[in-house]
Design a protein around this motif. Sequence first.
Motif, mmCIF file in Angstrom:
data_model
loop_
_atom_site.group_PDB
_atom_site.id
_atom_site.type_symbol
_atom_site.label_atom_id
_atom_site.label_comp_id
_atom_site.label_asym_id
_atom_site.label_seq_id
_atom_site.Cartn_x
_atom_site.Cartn_y
_atom_site.Cartn_z
ATOM 1 N N TYR A 71 0.827 -1.204 0.000
ATOM 2 C CA TYR A 71 0.000 0.000 0.000
ATOM 3 C C TYR A 71 0.865 1.260 0.000
ATOM 4 O O TYR A 71 0.458 2.307 -0.528
ATOM 5 N N LEU A 72 2.064 1.176 0.604
ATOM 6 C CA LEU A 72 2.964 2.326 0.568
ATOM 7 C C LEU A 72 3.407 2.611 -0.855
ATOM 8 O O LEU A 72 3.519 3.774 -1.268
ATOM 9 N N PHE A 73 3.650 1.545 -1.611
ATOM 10 C CA PHE A 73 4.069 1.760 -2.993
ATOM 11 C C PHE A 73 2.903 2.158 -3.885
ATOM 12 O O PHE A 73 3.093 2.856 -4.886
ATOM 13 N N VAL A 74 1.703 1.743 -3.519
ATOM 14 C CA VAL A 74 0.531 2.284 -4.198
ATOM 15 C C VAL A 74 0.472 3.794 -3.969
ATOM 16 O O VAL A 74 0.147 4.566 -4.872
ATOM 17 N N TYR A 76 1.419 -4.070 -8.515
ATOM 18 C CA TYR A 76 1.965 -4.398 -7.200
ATOM 19 C C TYR A 76 0.911 -5.028 -6.304
ATOM 20 O O TYR A 76 1.205 -6.008 -5.602
ATOM 21 N N ILE A 77 -0.285 -4.527 -6.294
ATOM 22 C CA ILE A 77 -1.327 -5.082 -5.429
ATOM 23 C C ILE A 77 -1.585 -6.543 -5.779
ATOM 24 O O ILE A 77 -1.704 -7.410 -4.898
ATOM 25 N N ALA A 134 6.919 0.388 -15.564
ATOM 26 C CA ALA A 134 6.053 0.651 -14.406
ATOM 27 C C ALA A 134 5.443 -0.630 -13.863
ATOM 28 O O ALA A 134 5.257 -0.784 -12.649
ATOM 29 N N MET A 135 5.137 -1.567 -14.736
ATOM 30 C CA MET A 135 4.491 -2.810 -14.328
ATOM 31 C C MET A 135 5.353 -3.603 -13.343
ATOM 32 O O MET A 135 4.853 -4.203 -12.393
ATOM 33 N N GLY A 136 6.671 -3.589 -13.560
ATOM 34 C CA GLY A 136 7.554 -4.313 -12.657
ATOM 35 C C GLY A 136 8.181 -3.474 -11.570
ATOM 36 O O GLY A 136 8.701 -3.999 -10.586
ATOM 37 N N LEU A 137 8.121 -2.162 -11.733
ATOM 38 C CA LEU A 137 8.854 -1.240 -10.863
ATOM 39 C C LEU A 137 8.599 -1.476 -9.380
ATOM 40 O O LEU A 137 9.519 -1.768 -8.602
ATOM 41 N N TYR A 138 7.350 -1.349 -8.953
ATOM 42 C CA TYR A 138 7.056 -1.386 -7.519
ATOM 43 C C TYR A 138 7.162 -2.788 -6.941
ATOM 44 O O TYR A 138 7.432 -2.950 -5.746
ATOM 45 N N VAL A 139 6.990 -3.811 -7.768
ATOM 46 C CA VAL A 139 7.143 -5.187 -7.293
ATOM 47 C C VAL A 139 8.610 -5.459 -6.957
ATOM 48 O O VAL A 139 8.933 -5.980 -5.884
ATOM 49 N N GLY A 175 9.466 -3.160 -3.977
ATOM 50 C CA GLY A 175 8.675 -3.291 -2.759
ATOM 51 C C GLY A 175 8.677 -4.641 -2.089
ATOM 52 O O GLY A 175 8.752 -4.722 -0.855
ATOM 53 N N LEU A 176 8.592 -5.727 -2.842
ATOM 54 C CA LEU A 176 8.512 -7.044 -2.205
ATOM 55 C C LEU A 176 9.711 -7.352 -1.308
ATOM 56 O O LEU A 176 9.540 -7.891 -0.207
ATOM 57 N N PRO A 177 10.954 -7.032 -1.726
ATOM 58 C CA PRO A 177 12.082 -7.305 -0.830
ATOM 59 C C PRO A 177 12.027 -6.521 0.480
ATOM 60 O O PRO A 177 12.629 -6.939 1.471
ATOM 61 N N LEU A 178 11.306 -5.410 0.501
ATOM 62 C CA LEU A 178 11.177 -4.644 1.743
ATOM 63 C C LEU A 178 10.212 -5.315 2.713
ATOM 64 O O LEU A 178 10.181 -4.970 3.897
ATOM 65 N N ALA A 179 9.408 -6.253 2.227
ATOM 66 C CA ALA A 179 8.621 -7.121 3.112
ATOM 67 C C ALA A 179 9.352 -8.432 3.369
ATOM 68 O O ALA A 179 9.175 -9.060 4.413
ATOM 69 N N TRP A 180 10.173 -8.843 2.421
ATOM 70 C CA TRP A 180 10.884 -10.122 2.484
ATOM 71 C C TRP A 180 11.932 -10.136 3.592
ATOM 72 O O TRP A 180 11.978 -11.047 4.425
ATOM 73 N N LEU A 181 12.787 -9.115 3.630
ATOM 74 C CA LEU A 181 13.873 -9.088 4.620
ATOM 75 C C LEU A 181 13.363 -9.012 6.059
ATOM 76 O O LEU A 181 13.796 -9.805 6.905
ATOM 77 N N PRO A 182 12.451 -8.097 6.415
ATOM 78 C CA PRO A 182 12.010 -8.037 7.819
ATOM 79 C C PRO A 182 11.262 -9.275 8.276
ATOM 80 O O PRO A 182 11.368 -9.658 9.449
#
Length: 485
Positions: A166-169, A320-321, A368-373, A376-383
């Motif tokens: 949602y942050l990247f949205v 991204y969603i 743009a289609m791949g940008l936020y994925v 963004g996903l690694p910022l959820a992956w690492l924590p």
Amino acid sequence: MARNNFSSMGPTKGLEVGDVEIDYVAERKLVRKLDIHIIPVVMLLYLLSFLDRVNIGNARLYGMEQDLNLYGNRYQTAVSLLFVTYILSELPSNLLLKKCRPSRWIAFITTSWGIIATLTGITRSYGGLIACRLFLGLVEGGLFPGMAIYLTFFYTKRELALRIGYLFVSAALAGACGGLLAYGIGFMDGVAGQRGWRWIMILEGLPTFCLGIACWWLLADDPETAYYLTAEEKALMLLRRARQTGQTASAQRFHWADFRAALADWKMWAFCFAQFGADTMLYGYSTFLPTIIRGIGPQYSSAIVQVLTIPCYALGAISYIVAARLSDKQQQRGLYSCAFGVISIVGYAMLISNSGTGVHYAGCFLVAMGLYVVVGLPLAWLPTNNPRYGKRTTATGLQLTIGNCSGIMASFLYPTKEGPRYVKGHAVTLAMVGFAISVYGFMSWYFARENRRRKNGVEDGKIAGMSEEEIAELGDRNPRFAYTY
């Protein structure tokens, strides 16, 4: 009764251990309640943050370069210097988050950057612009890493990617809204004797100041002090935490041993440098998309350029969603990061190609289609692979610090003299995205292999002779902990 044994571990199992009674209907209602009270605030915070940071790209189209004598590389320097103080403040800000209380700290930095962003609109010289950009980065740098860690206080690893998504949205909406607002505000050129770019800065900065003051009351510090949760819901939050390996009471506090463990963990550094590659695309694309589109169609007016950026950001948000929902459901981070990274690479190849305007504009959509994925996903992956708070907040802070260093480089990838095609900028970004997805592909393989080893008992010898309490405090080093891959 919810019971998951490590012996039956798949990508999503091995995380809920022991016997923990969960009312799943109540849990779904609780998550919806969390979403209602948390997500709109953090989305608006990041939307305004991203808007205030990259609106210099829109202001460039409305007379900023002429008014402030931004000749040569001065514009690129003004863009890049923000990231110097931005990246230096990210990790210290994360370490202060709990000490100063999230609601108070986030309110302070938001109000501060709102004031600075607004005052940028009245600067009269190149030096004044540089000063504003440096101070803006200093106070704004702590927001995204703080938000990423703040969300881990309330959401489990099966829910986190979508919420960080949602942050990247918000970032995509900021790009789209920035174009719309700049298009509308641009018509104020000459009002009160001020140029259009000044009104863009002033009118986009004032809402941030107001939201910062409101955050003092809107944000809760943690589930235990959340004003919107009942006693039963707070108890359920504790059960949700207990269901996850490594989420002990001690693990929720900051320990310097966890800080040192993060610095010594090669996996964290791999994510940091991959984030640098991915963020090269984020900042180059977000800051220079209007310039890229103008290069595609030099005959377009500033208003048309702004309008043409909007569909690109909309597609990025939708992509991204969809990817985040699938990633949370399947607990597959690497697969989607790599697949969507390839889509962005194809987009950049189209931008580099000696093709027509239609092909180049289509390339903007694929990027743009791949940008936020990819970003963004690694910022959820690492924590989610670091259950202990001290290690998690350090790792995320450094991941974003090193990742955002790319903003310094990205600002020089699209010099005016290399327009209208900007082949070098696109080629460098393509290579950096390729590097990032190579790292993520390797990390996905590594985590999957580690899970198999732990499932087969290969690492059980590491906990021989240890008590259950000692084992529980091992965090991600616990052989019972399952990595998300």
